[in-house]
Design a protein around this motif. Structure first.
Motif, short mmCIF file in Angstrom:
data_model
loop_
_atom_site.label_atom_id
_atom_site.label_comp_id
_atom_site.label_asym_id
_atom_site.label_seq_id
_atom_site.Cartn_x
_atom_site.Cartn_y
_atom_site.Cartn_z
N HIS A 143 91.85 -38.40 -41.90
CA HIS A 143 90.70 -37.77 -42.55
C HIS A 143 90.48 -38.47 -43.88
O HIS A 143 91.29 -39.32 -44.29
N HIS A 144 89.38 -38.12 -44.55
CA HIS A 144 88.99 -38.82 -45.78
C HIS A 144 88.97 -37.89 -46.99
O HIS A 144 88.13 -38.04 -47.87
N SER A 157 85.98 -36.46 -49.45
CA SER A 157 84.84 -37.36 -49.34
C SER A 157 83.98 -37.04 -48.12
O SER A 157 84.50 -36.86 -47.02
N THR A 206 81.52 -38.62 -45.41
CA THR A 206 81.42 -39.96 -44.86
C THR A 206 80.21 -40.05 -43.95
O THR A 206 80.03 -39.22 -43.05
N ARG A 238 80.64 -43.55 -48.41
CA ARG A 238 81.40 -42.35 -48.77
C ARG A 238 80.96 -41.85 -50.13
O ARG A 238 80.58 -42.62 -51.01
N ALA A 266 87.86 -45.62 -50.97
CA ALA A 266 88.08 -45.18 -49.59
C ALA A 266 89.34 -44.33 -49.51
O ALA A 266 90.44 -44.85 -49.57
N VAL A 315 91.87 -42.36 -47.37
CA VAL A 315 92.30 -42.31 -45.97
C VAL A 315 93.64 -41.61 -45.92
O VAL A 315 94.60 -42.06 -46.54
#
Length: 163
Positions: free
Chosen positions: A76-77, A80, A82, A141, A146, A148
């Motif tokens: 998942h981010h 953020s 996306t 994003r 980024a 992650v």
């Protein structure tokens, strides 16, 4: 000192004026994308717009390449949002639907020209079922870098409410 057509502004640094109306635009050519960003097994992310490439403070944008017949790791981010635009290939985006009696995997089958939105903290994975062609997507994003978070499966981590 100006940038000629076809030249990259990335190598000129991030100097900006305190005047918001007289800062310069940045051009990032395909050859200037950076693999020095967070990665997930089964994919290759390349940053185009970030703090390190252009001095962005609130946005991250780049490409992801998924090789033929590949399944990425679950991830998942963070907080953020996306947005994904499919450039080429036929990638699938898989997430766990927790509504109903039993959790079930849901697959979004995408094609070039499609967009996919991934809300914050939603565990998911990318797949490229095509045995011959890579899938390429452009990602934007809402956070500057980024984020992650790689996961063992699509269930939210224990104690993670997503807030």
């Amino acid at each position: 000192m100006g940038i000629r057509e076809g030249e990259s502004a990335v190598s000129e640094g991030h100097a900006t004026s305190g005047d918001p109306f007289h800062r310069r635009l940045h051009h990032v050519g395909e050859g200037d994308l950076s693999a020095e960003t967070a990665q997930t097994a089964g994919m290759v992310r390349r940053a185009a717009i970030s703090d390190t490439t252009v001095g962005s403070s609130r946005l991250w944008m780049g490409q992801t390449h998924v090789a033929p017949a590949t399944v990425s790791a679950n991830h998942h981010h963070g907080d953020s949002e996306t947005a994904i635009y499919v450039v080429s290939g036929t990638p699938s985006f898989v997430f766990l639907n927790l509504d109903g009696d039993e959790p079930r995997e849901v697959r979004i089958e995408a094609r070039p020209g499609d967009y996919v939105f991934v809300p914050p903290f939603v565990p998911h994975r990318e797949e490229n079922p095509d045995p011959d062609n890579e899938a390429v997507v452009v990602i934007a994003r809402s956070t500057q870098e980024a984020i992650v978070v790689n996961l063992p499966d699509l269930r939210p981590p224990a104690g993670d409410s997503g807030a």
